[in-house]
Design a protein around this motif. Structure first.
Motif, PDB file in Angstrom:
ATOM      1  N   ALA A 298       4.967   5.590 -12.846  1.00 38.52           N
ATOM      2  CA  ALA A 298       3.737   5.760 -12.075  1.00 38.52           C
ATOM      3  C   ALA A 298       3.480   4.570 -11.163  1.00 38.52           C
ATOM      4  CB  ALA A 298       2.554   5.933 -13.026  1.00 38.52           C
ATOM      5  N   CYS A 299       3.117   4.852  -9.921  1.00 37.76           N
ATOM      6  CA  CYS A 299       2.678   3.782  -9.022  1.00 37.76           C
ATOM      7  C   CYS A 299       1.426   3.151  -9.611  1.00 37.76           C
ATOM      8  CB  CYS A 299       2.406   4.331  -7.628  1.00 37.76           C
ATOM      9  SG  CYS A 299       3.930   4.758  -6.764  1.00 37.76           S
ATOM     10  N   GLY A 300       1.324   1.852  -9.476  1.00 33.46           N
ATOM     11  CA  GLY A 300       0.218   1.110 -10.077  1.00 33.46           C
ATOM     12  C   GLY A 300       0.637   0.418 -11.360  1.00 33.46           C
ATOM     13  N   THR A 301       1.870   0.727 -11.828  1.00 32.14           N
ATOM     14  CA  THR A 301       2.357   0.089 -13.056  1.00 32.14           C
ATOM     15  C   THR A 301       3.496  -0.896 -12.772  1.00 32.14           C
ATOM     16  OG1 THR A 301       4.035   1.762 -13.575  1.00 32.14           O
ATOM     17  CG2 THR A 301       1.800   2.161 -14.406  1.00 32.14           C
ATOM     18  N   PHE A 302       3.837  -1.076 -11.489  1.00 34.11           N
ATOM     19  CA  PHE A 302       4.931  -1.991 -11.150  1.00 34.11           C
ATOM     20  C   PHE A 302       4.428  -3.416 -10.974  1.00 34.11           C
ATOM     21  CE2 PHE A 302       6.396   2.152  -9.858  1.00 34.11           C
ATOM     22  CZ  PHE A 302       7.716   2.154 -10.250  1.00 34.11           C
ATOM     23  N   GLY A 303       3.253  -3.531 -10.372  1.00 36.78           N
ATOM     24  CA  GLY A 303       2.720  -4.849 -10.045  1.00 36.78           C
ATOM     25  C   GLY A 303       1.997  -5.471 -11.227  1.00 36.78           C
ATOM     26  N   ASP A 304       1.496  -6.700 -10.995  1.00 37.72           N
ATOM     27  CA  ASP A 304       0.628  -7.320 -11.985  1.00 37.72           C
ATOM     28  C   ASP A 304      -0.643  -6.487 -12.118  1.00 37.72           C
ATOM     29  OD1 ASP A 304       1.908 -10.190 -12.501  1.00 37.72           O
ATOM     30  OD2 ASP A 304       2.195  -9.625 -10.412  1.00 37.72           O
ATOM     31  N   PHE A 305      -1.086  -5.933 -10.961  1.00 42.62           N
ATOM     32  CA  PHE A 305      -2.248  -5.057 -10.935  1.00 42.62           C
ATOM     33  C   PHE A 305      -1.976  -3.862 -10.024  1.00 42.62           C
ATOM     34  CE2 PHE A 305      -3.985  -9.335 -11.632  1.00 42.62           C
ATOM     35  CZ  PHE A 305      -4.756  -9.121 -12.758  1.00 42.62           C
ATOM     36  N   GLY A 306      -2.586  -2.717 -10.367  1.00 39.76           N
ATOM     37  CA  GLY A 306      -2.566  -1.546  -9.499  1.00 39.76           C
ATOM     38  C   GLY A 306      -4.005  -1.072  -9.329  1.00 39.76           C
ATOM     39  N   CYS A 307      -4.441  -0.871  -8.091  1.00 38.99           N
ATOM     40  CA  CYS A 307      -5.854  -0.566  -7.808  1.00 38.99           C
ATOM     41  C   CYS A 307      -5.995   0.808  -7.169  1.00 38.99           C
ATOM     42  CB  CYS A 307      -6.426  -1.615  -6.867  1.00 38.99           C
ATOM     43  SG  CYS A 307      -6.298  -3.287  -7.542  1.00 38.99           S
TER      44      CYS A 307
ATOM     45  N   CYS B 148      -3.223   1.312  -4.541  1.00 39.31           N
ATOM     46  CA  CYS B 148      -2.894   2.704  -4.874  1.00 39.31           C
ATOM     47  C   CYS B 148      -4.029   3.643  -4.477  1.00 39.31           C
ATOM     48  CB  CYS B 148      -2.625   2.840  -6.373  1.00 39.31           C
ATOM     49  SG  CYS B 148      -1.291   1.809  -6.971  1.00 39.31           S
ATOM     50  N   ALA B 149      -4.807   3.255  -3.464  1.00 37.05           N
ATOM     51  CA  ALA B 149      -5.948   4.083  -3.058  1.00 37.05           C
ATOM     52  C   ALA B 149      -5.521   5.509  -2.699  1.00 37.05           C
ATOM     53  CB  ALA B 149      -6.685   3.437  -1.891  1.00 37.05           C
ATOM     54  N   HIS B 150      -4.278   5.649  -2.198  1.00 34.65           N
ATOM     55  CA  HIS B 150      -3.786   6.975  -1.804  1.00 34.65           C
ATOM     56  C   HIS B 150      -2.870   7.569  -2.873  1.00 34.65           C
ATOM     57  CE1 HIS B 150      -3.965   5.472   2.685  1.00 34.65           C
ATOM     58  NE2 HIS B 150      -5.144   5.455   2.084  1.00 34.65           N
ATOM     59  N   ALA B 151      -2.637   6.856  -3.968  1.00 38.49           N
ATOM     60  CA  ALA B 151      -1.436   7.108  -4.773  1.00 38.49           C
ATOM     61  C   ALA B 151      -1.716   7.490  -6.227  1.00 38.49           C
ATOM     62  CB  ALA B 151      -0.536   5.872  -4.712  1.00 38.49           C
ATOM     63  N   ILE B 152      -2.799   8.209  -6.466  1.00 34.46           N
ATOM     64  CA  ILE B 152      -3.130   8.551  -7.859  1.00 34.46           C
ATOM     65  C   ILE B 152      -1.983   9.308  -8.536  1.00 34.46           C
ATOM     66  CG2 ILE B 152      -4.672   9.964  -9.315  1.00 34.46           C
ATOM     67  CD1 ILE B 152      -6.955   9.117  -7.389  1.00 34.46           C
ATOM     68  N   GLU B 153      -1.355  10.244  -7.835  1.00 29.79           N
ATOM     69  CA  GLU B 153      -0.310  11.071  -8.451  1.00 29.79           C
ATOM     70  C   GLU B 153       1.099  10.560  -8.169  1.00 29.79           C
ATOM     71  OE1 GLU B 153      -2.545  12.010  -6.204  1.00 29.79           O
ATOM     72  OE2 GLU B 153      -3.581  13.866  -6.752  1.00 29.79           O
TER      73      GLU B 153
ATOM     74  N   HIS C 155       5.334  11.992  -3.973  1.00 27.57           N
ATOM     75  CA  HIS C 155       4.343  11.650  -2.954  1.00 27.57           C
ATOM     76  C   HIS C 155       3.015  12.265  -3.403  1.00 27.57           C
ATOM     77  CE1 HIS C 155       2.429  11.613   0.996  1.00 27.57           C
ATOM     78  NE2 HIS C 155       3.526  11.203   1.619  1.00 27.57           N
ATOM     79  N   ALA C 156       1.927  11.513  -3.306  1.00 25.27           N
ATOM     80  CA  ALA C 156       0.639  12.019  -3.799  1.00 25.27           C
ATOM     81  C   ALA C 156      -0.054  12.964  -2.803  1.00 25.27           C
ATOM     82  CB  ALA C 156      -0.294  10.863  -4.142  1.00 25.27           C
ATOM     83  N   LEU C 157       0.569  13.161  -1.626  1.00 21.56           N
ATOM     84  CA  LEU C 157       0.014  14.104  -0.638  1.00 21.56           C
ATOM     85  C   LEU C 157      -1.461  13.819  -0.380  1.00 21.56           C
ATOM     86  CD1 LEU C 157       1.614  17.434  -2.000  1.00 21.56           C
ATOM     87  CD2 LEU C 157       2.640  15.745  -0.472  1.00 21.56           C
ATOM     88  N   HIS C 158      -1.752  12.566  -0.023  1.00 19.52           N
ATOM     89  CA  HIS C 158      -3.147  12.223   0.261  1.00 19.52           C
ATOM     90  C   HIS C 158      -3.509  12.436   1.722  1.00 19.52           C
ATOM     91  CE1 HIS C 158      -7.025  10.460   0.348  1.00 19.52           C
ATOM     92  NE2 HIS C 158      -6.640   9.472   1.115  1.00 19.52           N
TER      93      HIS C 158
ATOM     94  N   VAL D  14       0.879  -1.174   0.000  1.00 20.76           N
ATOM     95  CA  VAL D  14       0.000   0.000   0.000  1.00 20.76           C
ATOM     96  C   VAL D  14       0.913   1.219   0.000  1.00 20.76           C
ATOM     97  CG1 VAL D  14      -1.750   1.271   1.319  1.00 20.76           C
ATOM     98  CG2 VAL D  14      -1.736  -1.239   1.363  1.00 20.76           C
ATOM     99  N   HIS D  15       0.751   2.102  -0.962  1.00 20.45           N
ATOM    100  CA  HIS D  15       1.566   3.328  -0.989  1.00 20.45           C
ATOM    101  C   HIS D  15       0.934   4.292   0.003  1.00 20.45           C
ATOM    102  CE1 HIS D  15       3.639   1.678  -4.443  1.00 20.45           C
ATOM    103  NE2 HIS D  15       2.480   1.503  -5.053  1.00 20.45           N
ATOM    104  N   PHE D  16       1.352   4.142   1.263  1.00 22.35           N
ATOM    105  CA  PHE D  16       0.648   4.763   2.378  1.00 22.35           C
ATOM    106  C   PHE D  16       0.721   6.290   2.332  1.00 22.35           C
ATOM    107  CE2 PHE D  16       0.422   6.373   6.709  1.00 22.35           C
ATOM    108  CZ  PHE D  16      -0.809   5.879   7.081  1.00 22.35           C
TER     109      PHE D  16
END
Ligand SMILES: *Cc1c(COP(=O)(O)O)cnc(C)c1O
Length: 387
Positions: A172-181, A160-165, A294-297, A133-135
């Motif tokens: 981009a976060c969400g492109t490293f894994g098999d899936f990014g959510c 990637c619930a916190h990690a859109i940016e 950091h997406a500053l969530h 989780v990209h906390f």
């Protein structure tokens, strides 16, 4: 220092919504096309373009997105998925509903993200995947996690619930894994009310979860009712009802077009908090790692009663009494009774997450905040820390 609280309650995480969203939703209502349709398709294209990938699939929540991604991994009973205790319960519930066994590894006390060394220690012959989780929007140490996945043959699903940016070394976060959510829940950086999105490294995987996310039906259901003539569908899996509506995408399209503008506003809020709290007995968020974005969530401070003389829970009450909405992200998952009973988790097993969970307070950090709101939050923090 004011003697009375802010006049109106500042709702934590209240989103900034503009006229374009209102008009676009009204347009969907007037057109009669409420369900999954052209606006969802456009939102998927826009999101993929923003993340610089070819494909994305929208669903009705990040929880649904995580569930589908984990189902697509094809977990067998007893297969283990390693994740962080410092996350929303949905992360772990998705593992359970996909038939896996969640296993917790502790976080790094400074970054609050999964500690790759702790992950390594939890790997067993049954481990199938890692779910980082990209906390708060801070990218995880993806080089180390990818190296572990490589070494042990593990899959990766990124929450990637916190990690859109968020980006890590330019990617981009969400492109490293098999899936990014991703999540578009009301408090997140881009909102649709309820909503989620999946990126997948392989196009086949994305096609597969699109089918799983709409009853297991093989054709795009919204095309069934189009003007190209009726098409029969085939049911090829026992799927789920997780599709996004055009009404939701109508909001998301305009929100996404302002994602960078809203980010800049949150950066201003973030910097104002950093300046205001610099000399105070609070732990403020660690600086960003170099070569990451950091997406500053979440802007979370740690309230350590030994330093402040005020307990975290008392601080929460005082902030609320000052009409400032606050959040807790999160009590460590081993504090929750269900997981204690089912998996025997104990807070002491992941001590960093437990300490953070018992000290953390999230302050309002929305692009909607005015300069006056920021001042009100800062003043409330001063008042809440008075002994
Ligand atoms: C919000 C959130 C989720 C769930 O997102 P929904 O879109 O509300 O289902 C999952 N994981 C984390 C870390 C979250 O913050």
């Amino acid at each position: 220092m004011p003697v009375r609280p802010k006049e109106r309650f500042l709702v934590f995480g209240s989103p900034r919504i503009e006229e374009a969203e209102v008009e676009e939703v009204a347009g969907s209502l007037r057109s009669g096309w409420l369900g999954t349709g052209p606006k969802v398709a456009r939102f998927e294209r826009d999101f993929a373009a923003y993340k610089q990938v070819n494909h994305a699939a929208a669903f009705n929540s990040c929880t649904a997105a995580l569930h589908l991604s984990l189902v697509a991994l094809g977990l067998e009973p007893g297969d283990e998925v390693i994740t962080t205790p410092l996350t929303f319960c949905a992360t772990v519930n998705a593992i359970i509903h996909a038939g896996g066994v969640p296993v917790l590894a502790d976080v790094d006390p400074v970054t609050m993200n999964l500690d790759p060394e702790a992950v390594r220690q939890r790997i067993t012959p049954r481990t199938k995947a890692i779910l980082p989780v990209h906390f708060a929007g801070r990218p995880c140490d993806m080089d180390a996690l990818l190296a572990l996945a490589d070494e042990y043959g593990l899959r990766i699903v990124e929450d990637c619930a916190h990690a859109i940016e968020s980006t890590y070394k330019g990617r981009a976060c969400g492109t490293f894994g098999d899936f990014g959510c991703f999540s578009f829940y009301v408090t997140k950086n881009v909102v649709t009310g309820e909503g989620g999105m999946v990126l997948a490294r392989r196009k086949e995987d994305l096609d597969r979860i699109k089918v799983l996310g709409l009853h297991g039906m093989s054709a795009d259901a919204w095309k069934r009712f189009g003007d190209e003539g009726y098409k029969h569908y085939q049911v090829v899996a026992a799927g789920f009802k997780y599709n996004m509506m055009d009404i939701q995408a109508a909001i998301g399209i305009h929100q996404l077009s302002r994602v960078e503008r809203y980010y800049e506003r949150r950066q201003q809020v973030w910097n104002a908090y950093d300046r205001a709290f610099a000399g105070m007995p609070l732990t403020t968020p660690a600086p960003q790692e170099t070569d990451t974005r950091h997406a500053l969530h979440l802007y979370s401070v740690l309230v350590d009663e030994a330093r402040t003389g005020v307990s975290r829970d008392r601080f929460l009450q005082r902030m609320t009494a000052e009409n400032i909405g606050v959040g807790v992200h999160y009590l460590g998952l081993p504090e929750q009774p269900y997981y204690q009973e089912r998996f025997g988790w104990r807070p002491d097993d992941t001590p960093h997450a437990t300490r953070i969970g018992r000290q953390t307070v999230s302050l309002p950090l929305s692009a909607k905040l005015t300069d006056t709101d920021i001042q009100d939050v800062v003043e409330a923090v001063h008042i809440a820390l008075e002994s």
